[in-house]
Design a protein around this motif. Structure first.
Motif: not given
Length: 249
Positions: A7-34
């Motif tokens: 939910d509304n995830l921002a990821v990065g290092y040392e407080g600096k974001s490299v990707a923002t606005g991430l919203n998704f769900t992984v269900n049992e049996g999914d094959y998700l490619c990023i």
């Protein structure tokens, strides 16, 4: 049933974001490619999902009782890994460390789990071989067997075929698909677009922010794909991910 919710995830290092606005769900049996460009935040997202680094903001929720130590992880292959001075059996068994705690030995049950994983990966005959003397494809099968010792629920892979030749790469993708067909949920970071489309059930496109999340068949005809791949691609694929002639020479 959902096993990971973002939910509304921002990821990065040392407080600096490299990707923002991430919203998704992984269900049992999914094959998700990023997928996404280099530096788009794919591997950083993967490490955040694994709790190896903390989110900048937002939330990653494990559902259905999934615990972080129940996730099998196959990281990018490094020079250090390739030169690791241990036997195949020792490396596969190390996938059970999170379950064995501080015990200085492995139980008979744990050794049987490792043996079954080596049998599944067709490397049982290599169990006494030194890991650093193996081929690239054999090394990846060993690391995959190690990851399988850690989980029966979710397998996370970060560009697992980098540096492998085409035949070994194709065999590895088929192996992952077989595991998925047997019920294992897969999350894979990949730069191999034809194979991502051919084998996955869902696609997450990340380029500093979330550009697409949904079923692979919907991604094929999406605006997001056209913008990412370009209007004219060196290849086109059908709904099964098989290459087809697009009239470009």
């Amino acid at each position: 049933m959902s096993i990971i919710k973002v939910d509304n995830l921002a990821v990065g290092y040392e407080g600096k974001s490299v990707a923002t606005g991430l919203n998704f769900t992984v269900n049992e049996g999914d094959y998700l490619c990023i997928i996404g460009e280099n530096g788009a935040g794919k591997s950083t997202l993967m490490k955040t999902l694994l709790h190896l680094i903390k989110p900048i903001s937002g939330e990653v929720s494990y559902m259905d009782g999934l615990m972080p130590y129940e996730i099998g992880y196959l990281p990018q292959h490094t020079i250090v890994q390739k030169d690791f001075p241990a036997s195949v059996e020792e490396i596969v068994l190390s996938g059970l460390l999170s379950k064995s705690g501080l015990r200085p030995f492995y139980t008979k049950t744990e050794k049987k789990i490792a043996q079954r994983a080596m049998e599944k990966m067709d490397i049982l005959d290599l169990k006494k071989k030194c890991y650093r003397n193996l081929s690239g494809g054999q090394m990846q099968r060993v690391l995959l067997a190690r990851a399988l010792c850690a989980t029966s629920k979710l397998l996370v892979l970060d560009e697992p075929v980098t540096g492998l030749d085409p035949k070994v790469t194709e065999d590895f993708y088929k192996l992952i698909k077989q595991l998925n067909d047997e019920g294992l949920t897969i999350i894979m970071v990949s730069h191999d677009m034809p194979s991502a489309i051919r084998y996955s059930s869902k696609i997450l496109l990340v380029n500093q922010t979330q550009k697409f999340f949904g079923k692979t068949k919907d991604y094929i005809s999406s605006t997001a794909r056209k913008e990412f791949d370009g209007e004219l691609c060196a290849f086109e694929v059908d709904d099964q991910g098989k290459e087809k002639d697009n009239g470009i020479n």
